[in-house]
Motif scaffolding. Structure first.
Motif, mmCIF file in Angstrom:
data_model
loop_
_atom_site.group_PDB
_atom_site.id
_atom_site.type_symbol
_atom_site.label_atom_id
_atom_site.label_comp_id
_atom_site.label_asym_id
_atom_site.label_seq_id
_atom_site.Cartn_x
_atom_site.Cartn_y
_atom_site.Cartn_z
ATOM 1 N N HIS A 1 0.832 -1.210 0.000
ATOM 2 C CA HIS A 1 0.000 0.000 0.000
ATOM 3 C C HIS A 1 0.865 1.258 0.000
ATOM 4 O O HIS A 1 0.604 2.203 -0.754
ATOM 5 C CB HIS A 1 -0.907 0.015 1.227
ATOM 6 N N ASP B 1 -6.164 -4.955 13.545
ATOM 7 C CA ASP B 1 -7.203 -5.094 12.522
ATOM 8 C C ASP B 1 -6.951 -6.388 11.752
ATOM 9 O O ASP B 1 -6.058 -6.440 10.896
ATOM 10 C CB ASP B 1 -7.171 -3.901 11.572
ATOM 11 N N ALA C 1 -6.403 -6.398 7.957
ATOM 12 C CA ALA C 1 -5.290 -5.668 7.356
ATOM 13 C C ALA C 1 -4.354 -6.579 6.576
ATOM 14 O O ALA C 1 -3.683 -6.134 5.642
ATOM 15 C CB ALA C 1 -4.514 -4.922 8.434
ATOM 16 N N PHE D 1 1.584 5.859 18.308
ATOM 17 C CA PHE D 1 0.307 5.610 17.637
ATOM 18 C C PHE D 1 -0.473 4.509 18.348
ATOM 19 O O PHE D 1 0.106 3.651 19.026
ATOM 20 C CB PHE D 1 0.511 5.251 16.162
ATOM 21 N N GLY E 1 -2.909 1.226 17.823
ATOM 22 C CA GLY E 1 -3.154 0.232 16.786
ATOM 23 C C GLY E 1 -2.217 -0.941 16.941
ATOM 24 O O GLY E 1 -1.529 -1.087 17.961
ATOM 25 N N ILE F 1 1.769 -1.561 11.223
ATOM 26 C CA ILE F 1 1.178 -0.276 10.879
ATOM 27 C C ILE F 1 1.185 -0.005 9.372
ATOM 28 O O ILE F 1 0.273 0.631 8.847
ATOM 29 C CB ILE F 1 1.876 0.873 11.639
ATOM 30 N N GLU G 1 -1.878 -1.847 8.417
ATOM 31 C CA GLU G 1 -3.090 -1.443 9.122
ATOM 32 C C GLU G 1 -3.438 0.028 8.899
ATOM 33 O O GLU G 1 -4.613 0.394 8.871
ATOM 34 C CB GLU G 1 -2.931 -1.715 10.617
ATOM 35 N N ASN G 2 -2.428 0.875 8.761
ATOM 36 C CA ASN G 2 -2.660 2.301 8.546
ATOM 37 C C ASN G 2 -1.626 2.851 7.565
ATOM 38 O O ASN G 2 -0.815 3.713 7.911
ATOM 39 C CB ASN G 2 -2.604 3.063 9.868
ATOM 40 N N ALA H 1 -1.078 6.730 7.089
ATOM 41 C CA ALA H 1 -0.284 7.443 8.088
ATOM 42 C C ALA H 1 1.203 7.270 7.832
ATOM 43 O O ALA H 1 1.991 8.208 8.009
ATOM 44 C CB ALA H 1 -0.648 6.949 9.487
#
Length: 293
Positions: free
Chosen positions: A48, A186, A189, A269, A271, A275, A278-279, A282
């Motif tokens: 991603h 998550d 993810a 962060f 979570g 990461i 999952e994010n 960010a």
């Protein structure tokens, strides 16, 4: 189905040391950004973030020595999987692909390699992003008492060769899945196809993964301690993103990092550990902001 970083990525086998080639995915154009994966994953964890950055940068995503489709040399001595050796691999790969200087981001094990690359190769690393680790020496310093059980795998894989390897091989899928599942806030993810690929790749790399961790309890500590004693620091702009493990283990991460990185932005962060999956927004935003400094 063969999973790739992104449809437009090209793959290369890059010779980085005698008899050692890395599997490297490259996408985009512009200034170079090298992204280093963590445990128990491969370069695919950056899919991603790479897709976002490739619009403006040349994104270089290797499988680290001992992981994924990269070579897995036998652990001939303590330097074979030292972060110093793995960092030299990364710099050699970037230069072989035509990039003398580059920004560098790492997650988990890849972050430890990135830190060592920043210390040893400050002429090559322009910016550094670390995701969810402490520098090796600080990590061992803060692990103590019953609370250190959160890092049980570090102690297992630090044991002499021949002890952890057969134990892990006997239950490899369960062992590696425990981290993929337990460290993810998550569960969606990491889609099942990627989870299975991470398990497949790790199952075939037990000896080299253990050697990587064993080095972190040995020669990597020696290297870090020498740098701490000499006052050597990361001279490039550094951004650190990590969970608040200090709430569990009783330490303040920002000052620990500040001792290594004078030009530091530290972000805590909420979570899971993964990461970049999952994010990813960010992480991409943090990298883009970092490279403006």
């Amino acid at each position: 189905m063969t999973l790739t970083l992104m449809p437009e990525a090209t793959y290369h086998r890059v010779l980085v040391a005698p008899h050692v080639e890395l599997n490297v995915a490259v996408a985009g154009s512009g200034p170079a950004v090298v992204l280093l994966h963590g445990f128990p994953q491969t370069h695919l964890m950056w899919r991603h973030v790479a897709a976002d950055l490739a619009a403006d940068y040349t994104v270089i995503c290797p499988d680290l020595r001992g992981y994924g489709a990269s070579d897995k040399p036998a652990e001939d001595d303590e330097e074979t999987y030292s972060k110093r050796t793995m960092a030299a691999d990364v710099v050699a790969a970037a230069r072989a692909l035509g990039h003398q200087r580059f920004a560098l981001a790492g997650h988990d094990r890849g972050a430890l390699v990135a830190i060592r690359a920043g210390l040893d190769h400050g002429d090559a690393v322009t910016h550094l992003l670390s995701l969810d680790v402490l520098p090796t020496l600080d990590m061992w310093d803060i692990l103590r008492g019953a609370d250190a059980k959160v890092a049980w795998h570090l102690y297992l894989m630090a044991q002499p060769a021949g002890i952890p390897e057969p134990m892990i091989e006997a239950t490899a899928d369960s062992f590696f899945a425990s981290f993929l599942d337990g460290w993810t806030a998550d569960p969606d993810a990491i889609p099942e196809s990627y989870r299975e690929e991470y398990l497949r790749a790790s199952r075939g790399a037990v000896a080299s993964i253990v050697a990587d961790y064993r080095a972190s309890a040995g020669i990597d500590v020696t290297h870090d301690r020498a740098d701490r004693d000499s006052g050597r620091t990361l001279e490039m702009p550094v951004t650190v993103m990590q969970q608040d493990w200090g709430a569990v283990l009783g330490y303040d991460a920002a000052p620990l990092w500040g001792a290594w990185a004078p030009d530091l932005r530290h972000v805590t962060f909420d979570g899971g550990h993964f990461i970049a999956e999952e994010n990813p927004g960010a992480v991409s935003a943090a990298l883009r902001e970092l490279m403006k400094r």
